[in-house]
Design an enzyme around this catalytic site. Structure first.
Site, PDB file in Angstrom:
ATOM      1  N   ASN A 150      -0.159   8.885 -10.643  1.00  0.00           N
ATOM      2  CA  ASN A 150      -0.620   8.462 -11.976  1.00  0.00           C
ATOM      3  C   ASN A 150      -1.327   9.533 -12.796  1.00  0.00           C
ATOM      4  O   ASN A 150      -1.359   9.402 -14.016  1.00  0.00           O
ATOM      5  CB  ASN A 150      -1.430   7.168 -11.895  1.00  0.00           C
ATOM      6  CG  ASN A 150      -2.704   7.326 -11.108  1.00  0.00           C
ATOM      7  OD1 ASN A 150      -2.757   8.093 -10.160  1.00  0.00           O
ATOM      8  ND2 ASN A 150      -3.720   6.605 -11.508  1.00  0.00           N
ATOM      9  N   GLY A 204       7.561  15.277  -0.923  1.00  0.00           N
ATOM     10  CA  GLY A 204       8.158  14.534   0.186  1.00  0.00           C
ATOM     11  C   GLY A 204       7.693  13.097   0.132  1.00  0.00           C
ATOM     12  O   GLY A 204       6.935  12.702  -0.761  1.00  0.00           O
ATOM     13  N   GLY A 206       6.141   9.368   1.647  1.00  0.00           N
ATOM     14  CA  GLY A 206       4.973   8.874   2.379  1.00  0.00           C
ATOM     15  C   GLY A 206       5.342   8.397   3.773  1.00  0.00           C
ATOM     16  O   GLY A 206       4.478   7.914   4.508  1.00  0.00           O
ATOM     17  N   GLY A 210       4.081  13.046   4.337  1.00  0.00           N
ATOM     18  CA  GLY A 210       2.657  12.697   4.334  1.00  0.00           C
ATOM     19  C   GLY A 210       2.113  12.516   5.748  1.00  0.00           C
ATOM     20  O   GLY A 210       1.154  13.195   6.155  1.00  0.00           O
ATOM     21  N   GLU A 248      -9.970   8.532  -2.066  1.00  0.00           N
ATOM     22  CA  GLU A 248     -10.156   7.970  -3.419  1.00  0.00           C
ATOM     23  C   GLU A 248      -9.105   6.886  -3.570  1.00  0.00           C
ATOM     24  O   GLU A 248      -7.914   7.191  -3.692  1.00  0.00           O
ATOM     25  CB  GLU A 248      -9.937   9.054  -4.487  1.00  0.00           C
ATOM     26  CG  GLU A 248     -10.903  10.216  -4.432  1.00  0.00           C
ATOM     27  CD  GLU A 248     -12.274   9.879  -4.991  1.00  0.00           C
ATOM     28  OE1 GLU A 248     -12.475   8.752  -5.471  1.00  0.00           O
ATOM     29  OE2 GLU A 248     -13.147  10.760  -4.921  1.00  0.00           O
ATOM     30  N   CYS A 282      -6.740   3.827 -11.497  1.00  0.00           N
ATOM     31  CA  CYS A 282      -7.588   3.262 -10.443  1.00  0.00           C
ATOM     32  C   CYS A 282      -8.840   2.627 -11.024  1.00  0.00           C
ATOM     33  O   CYS A 282      -9.382   1.682 -10.471  1.00  0.00           O
ATOM     34  CB  CYS A 282      -7.965   4.349  -9.441  1.00  0.00           C
ATOM     35  SG  CYS A 282      -8.731   5.786 -10.203  1.00  0.00           S
ATOM     36  N   GLU A 460     -15.814  13.200  -5.074  1.00  0.00           N
ATOM     37  CA  GLU A 460     -15.218  14.439  -5.577  1.00  0.00           C
ATOM     38  C   GLU A 460     -16.008  14.877  -6.803  1.00  0.00           C
ATOM     39  O   GLU A 460     -16.808  14.123  -7.338  1.00  0.00           O
ATOM     40  CB  GLU A 460     -13.754  14.210  -5.990  1.00  0.00           C
ATOM     41  CG  GLU A 460     -12.814  13.988  -4.819  1.00  0.00           C
ATOM     42  CD  GLU A 460     -11.340  14.018  -5.220  1.00  0.00           C
ATOM     43  OE1 GLU A 460     -10.993  13.428  -6.259  1.00  0.00           O
ATOM     44  OE2 GLU A 460     -10.540  14.630  -4.480  1.00  0.00           O
TER      45      GLU A 460
HETATM   46  P1  NAD Z   1       0.217   5.470  -2.501  1.00  0.00           P
HETATM   47  O1  NAD Z   1      -0.910   5.212  -1.567  1.00  0.00           O
HETATM   48  O2  NAD Z   1       1.451   4.673  -2.354  1.00  0.00           O
HETATM   49  O3  NAD Z   1       0.680   7.001  -2.389  1.00  0.00           O
HETATM   50  C1  NAD Z   1      -0.214   8.067  -2.595  1.00  0.00           C
HETATM   51  C2  NAD Z   1       0.301   9.297  -1.870  1.00  0.00           C
HETATM   52  O4  NAD Z   1       0.247   9.062  -0.467  1.00  0.00           O
HETATM   53  C3  NAD Z   1       1.744   9.653  -2.184  1.00  0.00           C
HETATM   54  O5  NAD Z   1       1.859  11.065  -2.240  1.00  0.00           O
HETATM   55  C4  NAD Z   1       2.486   9.085  -0.971  1.00  0.00           C
HETATM   56  O6  NAD Z   1       3.716   9.726  -0.717  1.00  0.00           O
HETATM   57  C5  NAD Z   1       1.495   9.354   0.135  1.00  0.00           C
HETATM   58  N1  NAD Z   1       1.615   8.495   1.332  1.00  0.00           N
HETATM   59  C6  NAD Z   1       2.053   7.213   1.403  1.00  0.00           C
HETATM   60  N2  NAD Z   1       1.951   6.758   2.678  1.00  0.00           N
HETATM   61  C7  NAD Z   1       1.410   7.770   3.411  1.00  0.00           C
HETATM   62  C8  NAD Z   1       1.024   7.906   4.782  1.00  0.00           C
HETATM   63  N3  NAD Z   1       1.175   6.912   5.656  1.00  0.00           N
HETATM   64  N4  NAD Z   1       0.492   9.071   5.191  1.00  0.00           N
HETATM   65  C9  NAD Z   1       0.303  10.084   4.323  1.00  0.00           C
HETATM   66  N5  NAD Z   1       0.661  10.027   3.007  1.00  0.00           N
HETATM   67  C10 NAD Z   1       1.193   8.877   2.559  1.00  0.00           C
HETATM   68  O7  NAD Z   1      -0.395   5.351  -3.960  1.00  0.00           O
HETATM   69  P2  NAD Z   1       0.382   5.470  -5.366  1.00  0.00           P
HETATM   70  O8  NAD Z   1       1.189   4.232  -5.579  1.00  0.00           O
HETATM   71  O9  NAD Z   1       1.048   6.798  -5.456  1.00  0.00           O
HETATM   72  O10 NAD Z   1      -0.855   5.505  -6.386  1.00  0.00           O
HETATM   73  C11 NAD Z   1      -1.462   4.365  -6.872  1.00  0.00           C
HETATM   74  C12 NAD Z   1      -2.744   4.085  -6.117  1.00  0.00           C
HETATM   75  O11 NAD Z   1      -3.613   5.207  -6.191  1.00  0.00           O
HETATM   76  C13 NAD Z   1      -3.518   2.939  -6.723  1.00  0.00           C
HETATM   77  O12 NAD Z   1      -3.993   2.097  -5.695  1.00  0.00           O
HETATM   78  C14 NAD Z   1      -4.672   3.623  -7.412  1.00  0.00           C
HETATM   79  O13 NAD Z   1      -5.809   2.810  -7.573  1.00  0.00           O
HETATM   80  C15 NAD Z   1      -4.919   4.781  -6.526  1.00  0.00           C
HETATM   81  N6  NAD Z   1      -5.646   5.839  -7.229  1.00  0.00           N
HETATM   82  C16 NAD Z   1      -6.960   6.056  -6.923  1.00  0.00           C
HETATM   83  C17 NAD Z   1      -7.685   7.025  -7.613  1.00  0.00           C
HETATM   84  C18 NAD Z   1      -9.142   7.278  -7.298  1.00  0.00           C
HETATM   85  O14 NAD Z   1      -9.642   8.336  -7.678  1.00  0.00           O
HETATM   86  N7  NAD Z   1      -9.852   6.363  -6.655  1.00  0.00           N
HETATM   87  C19 NAD Z   1      -7.058   7.780  -8.606  1.00  0.00           C
HETATM   88  C20 NAD Z   1      -5.722   7.538  -8.888  1.00  0.00           C
HETATM   89  C21 NAD Z   1      -5.018   6.562  -8.189  1.00  0.00           C
END
Ligand code: NAD
Length: 488
Positions: A150, A204, A206, A210, A248, A282, A460
């Site tokens: 995002n 790549g 998740g 990841g 986060e 978020c 952060e």
């Molecule tokens: P997501 O958790 O689906 O993916 C985030 C990242 O993690 C991606 O790069 C994904 O490929 C990777 N990933 C997924 N499964 C993994 C695993 N098992 N091991 C390692 N890496 C893995 O999140 P999203 O849909 O990309 O983003 C939206 C979410 O992010 C929302 O919940 C939002 O609230 C949160 N967010 C939080 C903040 C904050 O600062 N608190 C900021 C932005 C977004």
């Protein structure tokens, strides 16, 4: 179509994973095909990072020399800012005014942590004997930075800049839905002369890249931004490895309007809080608490203003609401609007696919406001991550504080009131990492950011942000010249 290479260990080369396709959310046209990193690619990047970190050419740099790299990266981001903002707009669908701001913030983040690197101090701690006791900070090792889709480049900068400033090496795994900006950042770091191996960018999935990074024994810390479920999975692996992790995560933030607020300012703040970035934020103020005496009037005005928001192509500076990231994300958001209605909610506006023929190919969704729901229902408890605001009237402060805190999350909050004593009282009582008073979604890189409860672990940004990528060491130096009496 050419497949964009990875940046592994200072080399641009194809990854061994299956390529992924990234699409423009405004029309779903293919934007690029991108190589992905296999487990072997991850291993190569980690090993190269370990070597690069120990190389005296990096390890022995004086703080101002290390800061120099960060300053150069910042300058290059600024040089290419319009190109980067346009690319981000295409890669994740945010309106151009927002992506310009994110690119500018990324440059500012590199400058801020360059300064943090130069001004980092150790402590001389009060000794309890005839010795000097010191508290120092050292780099941790190889950092894995995993980011969501995002806010690309801003999210990556928030992790890469402090990690490098602290003397570490970093491996970035950007989201599979918006991998392009992290690759651009790697190009700029290379142009800035950052020694090879200190930064790798491994797009790549998740499911492969990841988890391979998180589990790799050579990774000293994972810094993750993304969903709570993913954060929890990473936390489990970190616990097994006894590895520090910062998380986060998601949110369901309350934005609270009291009857004595400046109503027009509050309406603007509520609209911006929930609908900017199409609600894919978020910190979105998705639970909108409104004091009962003004509820009906505020609601009607909010609905009127929501209907007037400009939905359109993110390329236009007039656009306020762009498309959602993927068709699947739109389906999910749409599903929540239906669920809200099943839960007894009354849809006041939006919640549909726009009828404008010009928007048919993109993942557009009209901003929705829903009332007549309890704070306990699923729509008011789960993170929707889309343009859906839930209106919740409240009568008194005690119930408000109870309901506002009645969530698994604790990321952000907003309070709109003319009474600063009340703002202080409520702000202190809210379980949230950030409280905005008569404003919303305002940030300074100099101010820490992070979530409580299931919104995350750690902070952060801010001066101490650099220490999140360091480990503390204590040093005792004898000043007496006498031997230890016990051994005499
Ligand atoms: P997501 O958790 O689906 O993916 C985030 C990242 O993690 C991606 O790069 C994904 O490929 C990777 N990933 C997924 N499964 C993994 C695993 N098992 N091991 C390692 N890496 C893995 O999140 P999203 O849909 O990309 O983003 C939206 C979410 O992010 C929302 O919940 C939002 O609230 C949160 N967010 C939080 C903040 C904050 O600062 N608190 C900021 C932005 C977004």
């Amino acid at each position: 179509m050419t497949v964009l290479p990875l940046y592994v260990a200072g080399n641009w080369r194809p990854g061994r994973g299956a390529p992924l396709i990234t699409r423009n959310p405004a029309n779903n046209e293919v934007l690029a095909s991108v190589s992905t990193a296999s487990i072997e690619d991850v291993d190569e990047a980690v090993q190269a990072a370990q070597v690069a970190m120990q190389n005296p050419a990096w390890r022995d740099l004086l703080p101002h020399q290390r800061a120099g790299y960060l300053h150069r990266i910042a300058a290059l981001i600024e040089r290419d800012s319009e190109k980067l903002a346009q690319l981000q707009r295409q890669d994740n669908g945010k309106p151009i005014l927002e992506t310009r701001a994110l690119v500018a913030s990324a440059a500012g983040t590199f400058r801020f942590f360059a300064a943090a690197c130069e001004t980092l101090e150790g402590d001389i701690t009060p000794s309890r004997g005839n010795y000097l006791s010191l508290s120092l900070h050292e780099p941790l090792g190889v950092i894995a930075a995993i980011t969501p889709w995002n806010s690309p480049i801003a999210s990556e900068a928030q992790k890469v800049a402090p990690a490098l400033a602290a003397g570490n090496a970093v491996i970035v795994k950007p989201s599979e839905f918006s991998p392009l900006l992290a690759l651009e950042l790697a190009k700029l770091a290379e142009e800035a002369g950052l020694p090879k191996g200190l930064l790798s960018v491994l797009p790549g999935t998740g499911t492969v890249t990841g988890p391979a990074l998180v589990a790799h024994p050579g990774i000293a810390k994972v810094t993750f931004t993304g969903g709570t479920a993913t954060g929890r999975a990473i936390g489990h692996v970190a616990a097994e490895k006894i590895m520090p992790v910062s998380l986060e995560l998601g949110g369901k933030s309350p934005n609270i309007v009291f009857a004595d607020a400046d109503i027009e300012q509050a309406i603007n703040g509520v609209l911006f809080g929930i609908f900017s970035s199409q609600g894919q934020s978020c910190i979105a103020g998705s639970r909108i608490f409104i004091e009962e005496p003004i509820y009906a009037g505020f609601r009607d005005r909010l609905v009127e203003r929501t209907k007037a928001l400009r939905i359109g192509d993110p390329v236009s500076e007039r656009t306020q609401i762009g498309p959602l990231i993927t068709p699947q994300q739109r389906d999910k958001v749409e599903g929540y609007v239906k669920l809200a209605q099943q839960e007894g909610g009354r849809l006041l506006c939006g919640g549909t696919r726009p009828t404008d023929p010009a928007l048919q190919d993109g993942n557009y969704f009209t901003p929705a406001l829903i009332e007549n729901l309890s704070n306990r229902c699923r729509t008011a408890q789960e993170e929707i991550f889309g343009p859906v605001g839930i209106l919740l009237p409240f009568r008194d402060e005690a119930t408000l504080i109870h309901d506002a805190n009645d969530t698994v999350f604790g990321l952000a909050s907003g309070i709109w009131t003319g009474d600063f004593r009340r703002a202080w009282r409520i702000g202190r009582a809210l379980n949230a990492g950030t409280v905005w008073v008569n404003t919303y979604k305002q940030f300074s890189i100099a101010t820490a950011f992070g979530g409580n409860a299931e919104s995350g672990l750690g902070r952060e940004k801010g001066r101490d942000g650099i220490k999140a990528y360091m480990r503390q060491k204590s040093v005792y130096v004898d000043m007496s010249g006498r031997s230890i009496p016990w051994a005499d």
